[in-house]
Design a protein around this motif. Sequence first.
Motif, PDB file in Angstrom:
ATOM      1  N   PRO A  56       0.812  -1.228   0.000  1.00 29.05           N
ATOM      2  CA  PRO A  56       0.000   0.000   0.000  1.00 29.05           C
ATOM      3  C   PRO A  56       0.841   1.272   0.000  1.00 29.05           C
ATOM      4  CG  PRO A  56      -0.838  -1.558   1.608  1.00 29.05           C
ATOM      5  CD  PRO A  56       0.457  -2.114   1.096  1.00 29.05           C
ATOM      6  N   LYS A  57       1.948   1.267   0.719  1.00 25.51           N
ATOM      7  CA  LYS A  57       2.792   2.460   0.790  1.00 25.51           C
ATOM      8  C   LYS A  57       3.294   2.850  -0.601  1.00 25.51           C
ATOM      9  CE  LYS A  57       6.911   4.271   3.016  1.00 25.51           C
ATOM     10  NZ  LYS A  57       8.088   3.970   3.818  1.00 25.51           N
ATOM     11  N   ASP A  58       3.681   1.852  -1.403  1.00 28.86           N
ATOM     12  CA  ASP A  58       4.149   2.135  -2.764  1.00 28.86           C
ATOM     13  C   ASP A  58       3.034   2.720  -3.629  1.00 28.86           C
ATOM     14  OD1 ASP A  58       6.612   1.123  -1.997  1.00 28.86           O
ATOM     15  OD2 ASP A  58       6.303  -0.830  -2.974  1.00 28.86           O
ATOM     16  N   LEU A  59       1.827   2.175  -3.494  1.00 28.52           N
ATOM     17  CA  LEU A  59       0.686   2.710  -4.243  1.00 28.52           C
ATOM     18  C   LEU A  59       0.419   4.165  -3.867  1.00 28.52           C
ATOM     19  CD1 LEU A  59      -2.016  -0.128  -4.247  1.00 28.52           C
ATOM     20  CD2 LEU A  59      -0.811   0.823  -6.216  1.00 28.52           C
ATOM     21  N   VAL A  60       0.440   4.443  -2.563  1.00 27.22           N
ATOM     22  CA  VAL A  60       0.169   5.806  -2.085  1.00 27.22           C
ATOM     23  C   VAL A  60       1.248   6.767  -2.567  1.00 27.22           C
ATOM     24  CG1 VAL A  60       0.018   7.254  -0.015  1.00 27.22           C
ATOM     25  CG2 VAL A  60      -1.227   5.091  -0.122  1.00 27.22           C
ATOM     26  N   GLU A  61       2.505   6.346  -2.504  1.00 29.23           N
ATOM     27  CA  GLU A  61       3.592   7.221  -2.972  1.00 29.23           C
ATOM     28  C   GLU A  61       3.473   7.507  -4.459  1.00 29.23           C
ATOM     29  OE1 GLU A  61       7.288   5.433  -1.776  1.00 29.23           O
ATOM     30  OE2 GLU A  61       6.959   5.908   0.341  1.00 29.23           O
ATOM     31  N   ARG A  62       3.051   6.522  -5.221  1.00 26.57           N
ATOM     32  CA  ARG A  62       2.971   6.688  -6.675  1.00 26.57           C
ATOM     33  C   ARG A  62       1.728   7.442  -7.124  1.00 26.57           C
ATOM     34  NH1 ARG A  62       3.910   2.125 -11.331  1.00 26.57           N
ATOM     35  NH2 ARG A  62       3.756   3.576 -13.055  1.00 26.57           N
ATOM     36  N   TYR A  63       0.558   7.134  -6.507  1.00 23.80           N
ATOM     37  CA  TYR A  63      -0.710   7.675  -6.998  1.00 23.80           C
ATOM     38  C   TYR A  63      -1.407   8.623  -6.032  1.00 23.80           C
ATOM     39  CZ  TYR A  63      -0.106   3.857 -10.298  1.00 23.80           C
ATOM     40  OH  TYR A  63       0.390   3.011 -11.252  1.00 23.80           O
ATOM     41  N   GLY A  64      -0.978   8.655  -4.786  1.00 23.68           N
ATOM     42  CA  GLY A  64      -1.611   9.501  -3.788  1.00 23.68           C
ATOM     43  C   GLY A  64      -2.651   8.737  -2.980  1.00 23.68           C
ATOM     44  N   ALA A  65      -2.819   9.158  -1.735  1.00 27.26           N
ATOM     45  CA  ALA A  65      -3.728   8.465  -0.815  1.00 27.26           C
ATOM     46  C   ALA A  65      -5.175   8.507  -1.283  1.00 27.26           C
ATOM     47  CB  ALA A  65      -3.599   9.065   0.584  1.00 27.26           C
ATOM     48  N   ASP A  66      -5.612   9.637  -1.842  1.00 24.46           N
ATOM     49  CA  ASP A  66      -7.010   9.747  -2.269  1.00 24.46           C
ATOM     50  C   ASP A  66      -7.345   8.747  -3.363  1.00 24.46           C
ATOM     51  OD1 ASP A  66      -7.539  11.742  -0.440  1.00 24.46           O
ATOM     52  OD2 ASP A  66      -7.224  13.370  -1.873  1.00 24.46           O
ATOM     53  N   ALA A  67      -6.453   8.583  -4.325  1.00 25.34           N
ATOM     54  CA  ALA A  67      -6.700   7.634  -5.415  1.00 25.34           C
ATOM     55  C   ALA A  67      -6.767   6.205  -4.881  1.00 25.34           C
ATOM     56  CB  ALA A  67      -5.608   7.757  -6.478  1.00 25.34           C
ATOM     57  N   VAL A  68      -5.867   5.854  -3.982  1.00 26.50           N
ATOM     58  CA  VAL A  68      -5.847   4.500  -3.417  1.00 26.50           C
ATOM     59  C   VAL A  68      -7.104   4.254  -2.589  1.00 26.50           C
ATOM     60  CG1 VAL A  68      -4.600   2.931  -1.870  1.00 26.50           C
ATOM     61  CG2 VAL A  68      -3.332   4.367  -3.489  1.00 26.50           C
ATOM     62  N   ARG A  69      -7.450   5.202  -1.733  1.00 25.42           N
ATOM     63  CA  ARG A  69      -8.678   5.063  -0.926  1.00 25.42           C
ATOM     64  C   ARG A  69      -9.894   4.889  -1.827  1.00 25.42           C
ATOM     65  NH1 ARG A  69      -7.006   9.901   1.973  1.00 25.42           N
ATOM     66  NH2 ARG A  69      -5.775   9.222   3.736  1.00 25.42           N
ATOM     67  N   TYR A  70     -10.004   5.769  -2.831  1.00 28.19           N
ATOM     68  CA  TYR A  70     -11.164   5.717  -3.705  1.00 28.19           C
ATOM     69  C   TYR A  70     -11.268   4.362  -4.395  1.00 28.19           C
ATOM     70  CZ  TYR A  70     -14.600   6.464  -7.234  1.00 28.19           C
ATOM     71  OH  TYR A  70     -15.714   6.312  -8.004  1.00 28.19           O
ATOM     72  N   PHE A  71     -10.172   3.882  -4.957  1.00 33.17           N
ATOM     73  CA  PHE A  71     -10.211   2.614  -5.676  1.00 33.17           C
ATOM     74  C   PHE A  71     -10.734   1.495  -4.782  1.00 33.17           C
ATOM     75  CE2 PHE A  71      -8.410  -1.494  -6.765  1.00 33.17           C
ATOM     76  CZ  PHE A  71      -8.873  -1.655  -8.058  1.00 33.17           C
TER      77      PHE A  71
END
Length: 167
Positions: A56-71
């Motif tokens: 998850p940390k890599d996803l958040v760093e790459r796309y941002g927390a909002d995008a990861v949460r939304y998905f």
Amino acid sequence: MDALHRVLNDLPVQQFYWPAMLMSAGLSVPDTVFGHGFLTKDGMKMGKSLGNTLEPKDLVERYGADAVRYFFLREVEFGNDGDYSAERFINIVNGHLANTIAFDSLAATDGSLFRDNIENLVDNAQHQYKNLLLSSTCETVLEIGNLGNLYVDEQAHGPVSSKGSHK
């Protein structure tokens, strides 16, 4: 606010041990225990030995927390199993967040019908969220984005006549 504890669906024993541990520590027990599902990646169970874990940390760093949460709120219905694929992640984030929800929020200050529609949708989203209908909440947020985009287009261009020219 009621305490909600989330546990893995296939470990119902957590529903009993965790409250017992809390009580023995003199802490309050949860009002609600909700079992969450499994997350797979590209249709397969994740595991270190398979080399297909999702960080998850890599996803958040790459796309941002909002995008990861939304998905994950949108694609994994609370309580059910879900699947992650990089291609679907990009398609959902671009299609929903970048192309739909990223409208000019200043438009909401003008137009009572628009504002009333938005307020109704926000009320619906709040009700869905409080009832843990997270995927439905995301759908309602998309409706708000679509309505906002339509409003911005109408304000920028005016209504389009049947012949395709602006009035």
